[in-house]
Design a protein around this motif. Sequence first.
Motif, PDB file in Angstrom:
ATOM      1  N   UNK A  46       0.862  -1.169   0.000  1.00 57.31           N
ATOM      2  CA  UNK A  46       0.000   0.000   0.000  1.00 57.31           C
ATOM      3  C   UNK A  46       0.907   1.229   0.000  1.00 57.31           C
ATOM      4  N   UNK A  47       0.696   2.104  -0.986  1.00 62.36           N
ATOM      5  CA  UNK A  47       1.512   3.320  -1.030  1.00 62.36           C
ATOM      6  C   UNK A  47       0.818   4.459  -0.263  1.00 62.36           C
ATOM      7  N   UNK A  48       1.443   5.618  -0.247  1.00 62.40           N
ATOM      8  CA  UNK A  48       0.955   6.748   0.551  1.00 62.40           C
ATOM      9  C   UNK A  48      -0.414   7.222   0.084  1.00 62.40           C
ATOM     10  N   UNK A  49      -0.593   7.348  -1.223  1.00 62.78           N
ATOM     11  CA  UNK A  49      -1.873   7.839  -1.751  1.00 62.78           C
ATOM     12  C   UNK A  49      -3.001   6.867  -1.417  1.00 62.78           C
ATOM     13  N   UNK A  50      -2.748   5.575  -1.554  1.00 61.65           N
ATOM     14  CA  UNK A  50      -3.751   4.573  -1.209  1.00 61.65           C
ATOM     15  C   UNK A  50      -4.108   4.657   0.271  1.00 61.65           C
ATOM     16  N   UNK A  51      -3.112   4.863   1.127  1.00 51.80           N
ATOM     17  CA  UNK A  51      -3.364   5.002   2.554  1.00 51.80           C
ATOM     18  C   UNK A  51      -4.215   6.219   2.881  1.00 51.80           C
ATOM     19  N   UNK A  52      -3.940   7.326   2.208  1.00 51.70           N
ATOM     20  CA  UNK A  52      -4.715   8.551   2.438  1.00 51.70           C
ATOM     21  C   UNK A  52      -6.151   8.377   1.963  1.00 51.70           C
ATOM     22  N   UNK A  53      -6.329   7.769   0.796  1.00 50.86           N
ATOM     23  CA  UNK A  53      -7.682   7.548   0.270  1.00 50.86           C
ATOM     24  C   UNK A  53      -8.449   6.593   1.178  1.00 50.86           C
ATOM     25  N   UNK A  54      -7.797   5.539   1.633  1.00 52.47           N
ATOM     26  CA  UNK A  54      -8.441   4.595   2.547  1.00 52.47           C
ATOM     27  C   UNK A  54      -8.857   5.293   3.839  1.00 52.47           C
ATOM     28  N   UNK A  55      -7.981   6.156   4.378  1.00 54.10           N
ATOM     29  CA  UNK A  55      -8.327   6.887   5.595  1.00 54.10           C
ATOM     30  C   UNK A  55      -9.519   7.812   5.355  1.00 54.10           C
ATOM     31  N   UNK A  56      -9.540   8.509   4.211  1.00 58.30           N
ATOM     32  CA  UNK A  56     -10.649   9.426   3.915  1.00 58.30           C
ATOM     33  C   UNK A  56     -11.971   8.670   3.819  1.00 58.30           C
ATOM     34  N   UNK A  57     -11.960   7.525   3.185  1.00 61.39           N
ATOM     35  CA  UNK A  57     -13.189   6.730   3.063  1.00 61.39           C
ATOM     36  C   UNK A  57     -13.652   6.262   4.442  1.00 61.39           C
ATOM     37  N   UNK A  58     -12.720   5.739   5.232  1.00 62.05           N
ATOM     38  CA  UNK A  58     -13.076   5.285   6.579  1.00 62.05           C
ATOM     39  C   UNK A  58     -13.541   6.460   7.434  1.00 62.05           C
ATOM     40  N   UNK A  59     -12.913   7.642   7.280  1.00 64.79           N
ATOM     41  CA  UNK A  59     -13.291   8.811   8.081  1.00 64.79           C
ATOM     42  C   UNK A  59     -14.733   9.228   7.796  1.00 64.79           C
ATOM     43  N   UNK A  60     -15.087   9.316   6.519  1.00 63.91           N
ATOM     44  CA  UNK A  60     -16.453   9.742   6.190  1.00 63.91           C
ATOM     45  C   UNK A  60     -17.487   8.700   6.588  1.00 63.91           C
ATOM     46  N   UNK A  61     -17.177   7.428   6.427  1.00 65.31           N
ATOM     47  CA  UNK A  61     -18.114   6.390   6.864  1.00 65.31           C
ATOM     48  C   UNK A  61     -18.309   6.455   8.375  1.00 65.31           C
ATOM     49  N   UNK A  62     -17.229   6.683   9.104  1.00 63.53           N
ATOM     50  CA  UNK A  62     -17.310   6.804  10.558  1.00 63.53           C
ATOM     51  C   UNK A  62     -18.094   8.052  10.953  1.00 63.53           C
ATOM     52  N   UNK A  63     -17.887   9.145  10.238  1.00 63.96           N
ATOM     53  CA  UNK A  63     -18.629  10.384  10.528  1.00 63.96           C
ATOM     54  C   UNK A  63     -20.132  10.161  10.405  1.00 63.96           C
ATOM     55  N   UNK A  64     -20.551   9.478   9.350  1.00 67.04           N
ATOM     56  CA  UNK A  64     -21.985   9.254   9.151  1.00 67.04           C
ATOM     57  C   UNK A  64     -22.577   8.346  10.223  1.00 67.04           C
ATOM     58  N   UNK A  65     -21.757   7.511  10.847  1.00 71.39           N
ATOM     59  CA  UNK A  65     -22.232   6.691  11.953  1.00 71.39           C
ATOM     60  C   UNK A  65     -22.294   7.513  13.238  1.00 71.39           C
ATOM     61  N   UNK A  66     -21.317   8.384  13.449  1.00 70.60           N
ATOM     62  CA  UNK A  66     -21.215   9.137  14.705  1.00 70.60           C
ATOM     63  C   UNK A  66     -22.164  10.339  14.763  1.00 70.60           C
ATOM     64  N   UNK A  67     -22.491  10.928  13.634  1.00 72.30           N
ATOM     65  CA  UNK A  67     -23.330  12.145  13.643  1.00 72.30           C
ATOM     66  C   UNK A  67     -24.650  11.998  14.406  1.00 72.30           C
ATOM     67  N   UNK A  68     -25.423  10.942  14.218  1.00 73.77           N
ATOM     68  CA  UNK A  68     -26.706  10.893  14.931  1.00 73.77           C
ATOM     69  C   UNK A  68     -26.633  10.437  16.386  1.00 73.77           C
ATOM     70  N   UNK A  69     -25.460  10.042  16.872  1.00 75.28           N
ATOM     71  CA  UNK A  69     -25.350   9.548  18.250  1.00 75.28           C
ATOM     72  C   UNK A  69     -25.510  10.717  19.227  1.00 75.28           C
ATOM     73  N   UNK A  70     -26.390  10.540  20.198  1.00 76.46           N
ATOM     74  CA  UNK A  70     -26.681  11.542  21.238  1.00 76.46           C
ATOM     75  C   UNK A  70     -27.091  12.895  20.661  1.00 76.46           C
ATOM     76  N   UNK A  71     -27.800  12.868  19.558  1.00 74.99           N
ATOM     77  CA  UNK A  71     -28.255  14.106  18.929  1.00 74.99           C
ATOM     78  C   UNK A  71     -29.619  14.486  19.493  1.00 74.99           C
ATOM     79  N   UNK A  72     -29.730  15.699  19.974  1.00 76.26           N
ATOM     80  CA  UNK A  72     -31.008  16.211  20.487  1.00 76.26           C
ATOM     81  C   UNK A  72     -31.487  17.268  19.513  1.00 76.26           C
TER      82      UNK A  72
END
Length: 92
Positions: A1-27
């Motif tokens: 895995x090269x640097x660009x692949x690692x960055x793209x993988x992190x970005x994909x995981x980050x956005x997927x995680x964000x969409x899971x975390x956004x509604x938690x404890x939302x009032x």
Amino acid sequence: MNVVTGIVLYAIIWFMTLFVILPIRLISQGEAGNVAEGTHASAPEKPQLKRRFLVTSAVAAVLWGIAAWIIISGAITIADIDLFNRFGMGQR
């Protein structure tokens, strides 16, 4: 895995995680009984985006580390998940 692949993988995981975390404890404003004029009742009362982004970054870093280790170590390879060839439906 090269640097660009690692960055793209992190970005994909980050956005997927964000969409899971956004509604938690939302009032919502409707639940709090304090609907601001011009907004929907389902709009968050206190979005706490900075905190959510920090939590997302931490969780995504851990998940990325696990995924990167699996890819780099070869613990799971393409041959392990190639179901078409496993069931005899691949190219001949």
